[in-house]
Design a protein around this motif. Structure first.
Motif, PDB file in Angstrom:
ATOM      1  N   ASP A 271       6.398  -4.370   2.020  1.00  0.00           N
ATOM      2  CA  ASP A 271       7.348  -5.383   1.553  1.00  0.00           C
ATOM      3  C   ASP A 271       6.695  -6.493   0.751  1.00  0.00           C
ATOM      4  O   ASP A 271       7.321  -7.503   0.444  1.00  0.00           O
ATOM      5  CB  ASP A 271       8.086  -5.994   2.754  1.00  0.00           C
ATOM      6  N   GLY A 272       5.417  -6.323   0.412  1.00  0.00           N
ATOM      7  CA  GLY A 272       4.724  -7.330  -0.381  1.00  0.00           C
ATOM      8  C   GLY A 272       4.190  -8.494   0.422  1.00  0.00           C
ATOM      9  O   GLY A 272       3.625  -9.438  -0.142  1.00  0.00           O
ATOM     10  N   SER A 273       4.330  -8.468   1.720  1.00  0.00           N
ATOM     11  CA  SER A 273       3.851  -9.563   2.546  1.00  0.00           C
ATOM     12  C   SER A 273       2.325  -9.584   2.550  1.00  0.00           C
ATOM     13  O   SER A 273       1.679  -8.541   2.676  1.00  0.00           O
ATOM     14  CB  SER A 273       4.368  -9.403   3.979  1.00  0.00           C
ATOM     15  N   PRO A 274       1.696 -10.770   2.451  1.00  0.00           N
ATOM     16  CA  PRO A 274       0.225 -10.841   2.488  1.00  0.00           C
ATOM     17  C   PRO A 274      -0.351 -10.497   3.853  1.00  0.00           C
ATOM     18  O   PRO A 274      -1.555 -10.249   3.965  1.00  0.00           O
ATOM     19  CB  PRO A 274      -0.054 -12.303   2.118  1.00  0.00           C
ATOM     20  N   ASP A 275       0.499 -10.492   4.885  1.00  0.00           N
ATOM     21  CA  ASP A 275       0.019 -10.170   6.223  1.00  0.00           C
ATOM     22  C   ASP A 275       0.038  -8.675   6.498  1.00  0.00           C
ATOM     23  O   ASP A 275      -0.414  -8.232   7.561  1.00  0.00           O
ATOM     24  CB  ASP A 275       0.883 -10.876   7.278  1.00  0.00           C
ATOM     25  N   VAL A 276       0.604  -7.896   5.572  1.00  0.00           N
ATOM     26  CA  VAL A 276       0.737  -6.453   5.779  1.00  0.00           C
ATOM     27  C   VAL A 276      -0.008  -5.717   4.669  1.00  0.00           C
ATOM     28  O   VAL A 276       0.151  -6.025   3.488  1.00  0.00           O
ATOM     29  CB  VAL A 276       2.219  -6.024   5.792  1.00  0.00           C
ATOM     30  N   LEU A 277      -0.829  -4.760   5.068  1.00  0.00           N
ATOM     31  CA  LEU A 277      -1.509  -3.908   4.101  1.00  0.00           C
ATOM     32  C   LEU A 277      -1.185  -2.459   4.419  1.00  0.00           C
ATOM     33  O   LEU A 277      -1.416  -1.993   5.535  1.00  0.00           O
ATOM     34  CB  LEU A 277      -3.026  -4.121   4.149  1.00  0.00           C
ATOM     35  N   VAL A 278      -0.620  -1.761   3.438  1.00  0.00           N
ATOM     36  CA  VAL A 278      -0.292  -0.346   3.586  1.00  0.00           C
ATOM     37  C   VAL A 278      -1.337   0.468   2.823  1.00  0.00           C
ATOM     38  O   VAL A 278      -1.487   0.314   1.612  1.00  0.00           O
ATOM     39  CB  VAL A 278       1.118  -0.039   3.059  1.00  0.00           C
ATOM     40  N   ALA A 279      -2.075   1.297   3.550  1.00  0.00           N
ATOM     41  CA  ALA A 279      -3.062   2.189   2.938  1.00  0.00           C
ATOM     42  C   ALA A 279      -2.431   3.565   2.785  1.00  0.00           C
ATOM     43  O   ALA A 279      -2.234   4.268   3.786  1.00  0.00           O
ATOM     44  CB  ALA A 279      -4.318   2.253   3.795  1.00  0.00           C
ATOM     45  N   PRO A 280      -2.066   3.979   1.568  1.00  0.00           N
ATOM     46  CA  PRO A 280      -1.339   5.237   1.384  1.00  0.00           C
ATOM     47  C   PRO A 280      -2.220   6.453   1.657  1.00  0.00           C
ATOM     48  O   PRO A 280      -3.452   6.352   1.735  1.00  0.00           O
ATOM     49  CB  PRO A 280      -0.915   5.174  -0.086  1.00  0.00           C
ATOM     50  N   HIS A 281      -1.563   7.593   1.757  1.00  0.00           N
ATOM     51  CA  HIS A 281      -2.275   8.837   2.064  1.00  0.00           C
ATOM     52  C   HIS A 281      -3.203   9.244   0.919  1.00  0.00           C
ATOM     53  O   HIS A 281      -4.299   9.767   1.150  1.00  0.00           O
ATOM     54  CB  HIS A 281      -1.255   9.945   2.341  1.00  0.00           C
ATOM     55  N   HIS A 282      -2.773   9.011  -0.315  1.00  0.00           N
ATOM     56  CA  HIS A 282      -3.596   9.364  -1.474  1.00  0.00           C
ATOM     57  C   HIS A 282      -4.284   8.101  -1.989  1.00  0.00           C
ATOM     58  O   HIS A 282      -3.663   7.274  -2.660  1.00  0.00           O
ATOM     59  CB  HIS A 282      -2.733   9.985  -2.578  1.00  0.00           C
ATOM     60  N   PRO A 283      -5.555   7.903  -1.674  1.00  0.00           N
ATOM     61  CA  PRO A 283      -6.233   6.653  -2.045  1.00  0.00           C
ATOM     62  C   PRO A 283      -6.546   6.602  -3.534  1.00  0.00           C
ATOM     63  O   PRO A 283      -6.710   7.635  -4.187  1.00  0.00           O
ATOM     64  CB  PRO A 283      -7.520   6.698  -1.216  1.00  0.00           C
TER      65      PRO A 283
END
Length: 507
Positions: free
Chosen positions: A344-356
């Motif tokens: 959601d674009g929050s600076p507290d959340v980092l999403v590391a996708p399956h395909h780096p």
């Protein structure tokens, strides 16, 4: 979105200063043959040394003024052009960096380079057109003072030439836009082929890939040649017409001189103005082609920047880890869509996708955003220390574009190290170990747990996976079906009691 009008608006003061200075430069250049003609009639013909010194001094002042005006005007315009080109590239980059953006790589390349340059060149075209109009107007007035017919040739001939040439502008715009579109498609295909070269070799599809690229490359070549041919014909026509107009003025002046209607000095002035008018005539006749090129590129930029991103996955995240919790999520289907809900674009959340995604540069530049004392611990936790130790230059080992020289497991470990080093409050990992061996996977699972969930940790980790090694180190596992929670518990309890969980995980 009108990219060209906006470029003019946000660079208006530099553009205004540049236009005034370039117009002054062109006006001074127009006065040079006039002053020379007056020198011939008033100083040379009369043999007056004082008048000769006066007119030569005036000529020197003209050259000093026109040189100063051009230098300062060009400085203002080059600064405006560079700033606008940079601003356009930033807009394109910001659009492309949106994780929901749907843009071909080749389009990004051509739009952020060629199109950004062509659109920003408008800030160079406008003052050149203004200067050419000023030069033409001053020349026409000067010629009218010498002979009204000569002045009328300029005043009437110039608009007629511009109107005739303007009819070719739409065709140039279309063909340049087609050229850029096809070039972007060819770049995209080339990028895809280079990125997938290993799999293509593995399945023996090199010839099919080569054929595909040859087709799109040939199409790009044909579009480029067609656009170049159109521009070349336009340029040839504009140069020919400009030369004919200037030549006609010189021939008419020579006739007037032979019949005694103008003096020797006036003939010198007319010949000088005729020779000088070739430049502003050429500029004005080429202007429709310039504007067409800038407009075609601006339209492509506007299409990209103004495009709507792909809609975000519907619904809010179905579940979040508690403070300090490591939560495992097993989704029977649509795991990628599930992961997208957390981005959601929050600076507290980092999403590391399956395909780096890795970038050209060194290992250090791909992982370290700033100095961090925990770099060594992060490298160990992600098992990326093996990747670093495998190269004599360690963290300074260069990485090719997209990490194409690395194995899939090496790319996953470096991307995981980068995500861990960011220390987000919530880290969402989507199958981060699918390309590593079982021993390394167990080491990574324990490393994530030890690094982010020490006693008293406030960090949350959510791992979307079916890997038993990763699920075994979580505090809790949630199983989802069609977005609904169907089971929850520890990995051990679910593996022992839930057949559906066992079928999904213990395969």
């Amino acid at each position: 979105m009108n990219i060209l009008w906006r470029a003019i608006a946000r660079n208006r003061w530099r553009l205004l200063a540049g236009c005034l200075l370039i117009a002054l430069h062109q006006a001074c250049e127009t006065f040079v043959p006039i002053v020379i003609g007056e020198t011939v009639d008033l100083a040379v013909a009369t043999g007056s040394v004082s008048r000769l010194v006066t007119w030569v001094g005036l000529l020197c002042l003209l050259f000093l003024l026109l040189t100063t005006a051009y230098r300062n005007g060009a400085r203002q315009l080059m600064r405006a052009l560079a700033d606008e080109s940079h601003a356009l590239r930033l807009e394109v980059a910001a659009k492309v960096l949106d994780p929901r953006a749907e843009v071909r790589t080749g389009d990004v390349l051509t739009i952020s380079t060629t199109d950004a340059d062509h659109a920003s060149y408008l800030l160079d075209y406008v003052p050149r057109i203004v200067g050419a109009l000023v030069a033409t107007a001053v020349s026409a007035v000067g010629l009218c003072l010498i002979s009204v017919p000569l002045g009328l040739v300029v005043l009437l001939g110039t608009p007629l030439v511009l109107i005739a040439l303007q009819r070719a502008a739409p065709r140039i715009t279309r063909r340049i836009a087609t050229r850029q579109e096809v070039a972007g498609r060819a770049s995209s295909v080339a990028t895809d082929l280079v990125t997938g070269l290993r799999p293509l070799r593995g399945i023996g599809a090199q010839e099919a890939a080569d054929t595909r690229y040859r087709e799109v490359s040939g199409e790009s070549l044909r579009a480029t040649l067609l656009a170049a041919r159109t521009q070349g014909l336009f340029q040839a026509a504009s140069n020919s017409i400009s030369a004919l107009l200037a030549g006609g003025i010189a021939i008419l002046a020579g006739w007037f001189a032979l019949t005694g209607r103008i003096s020797a000095g006036e003939l010198v002035t007319v010949i000088g103005l005729a020779a000088f008018l070739g430049e502003p005539f050429g500029t004005l006749s080429a202007a429709p082609g310039w504007i067409a090129t800038a407009r075609a590129s601006a339209d492509r930029i506007a299409d990209l920047v103004g495009s709507s991103p792909a809609p975000a996955p519907a619904g809010s995240p179905p579940i979040l880890p508690a403070t300090g919790e490591c939560l495992g999520v097993v989704a029977e289907a649509d795991a990628a869509e599930l992961v997208g809900r957390y981005d959601d674009g929050s600076p507290d959340v980092l999403v590391a996708p399956h395909h780096p995604e890795l970038f050209s540069g060194t290992i250090r530049e791909n992982i370290v955003l700033s100095a961090d004392r925990e770099l060594d611990a992060v490298l160990r936790a992600s098992s990326a220390d093996d990747v670093v130790d495998a190269h004599p230059d360690g963290l300074d080992h260069p990485i090719a574009e997209r990490g194409s020289a690395l194995s899939g497991g090496q790319r996953q470990r470096l991307a995981l190290a980068r995500a861990l080093l960011a220390h987000p409050r919530l880290l969402v990992l989507h199958d981060p170990t699918t390309a590593v061996d079982a021993v390394t996977e167990h080491s990574i699972a324990r490393g994530i747990r030890d690094l982010r969930h020490r006693p008293g940790s406030q960090l949350g980790t959510l791992i979307v996976t079916t890997s038993p090694a990763l699920l075994a180190v979580t505090d809790r596992v949630v199983m989802l079906r069609d977005g609904e929670i169907v089971a929850t518990g520890t990995h051990a309890s679910l593996a022992a009691l839930d057949p559906a969980y066992r079928a999904a995980v213990l395969r």
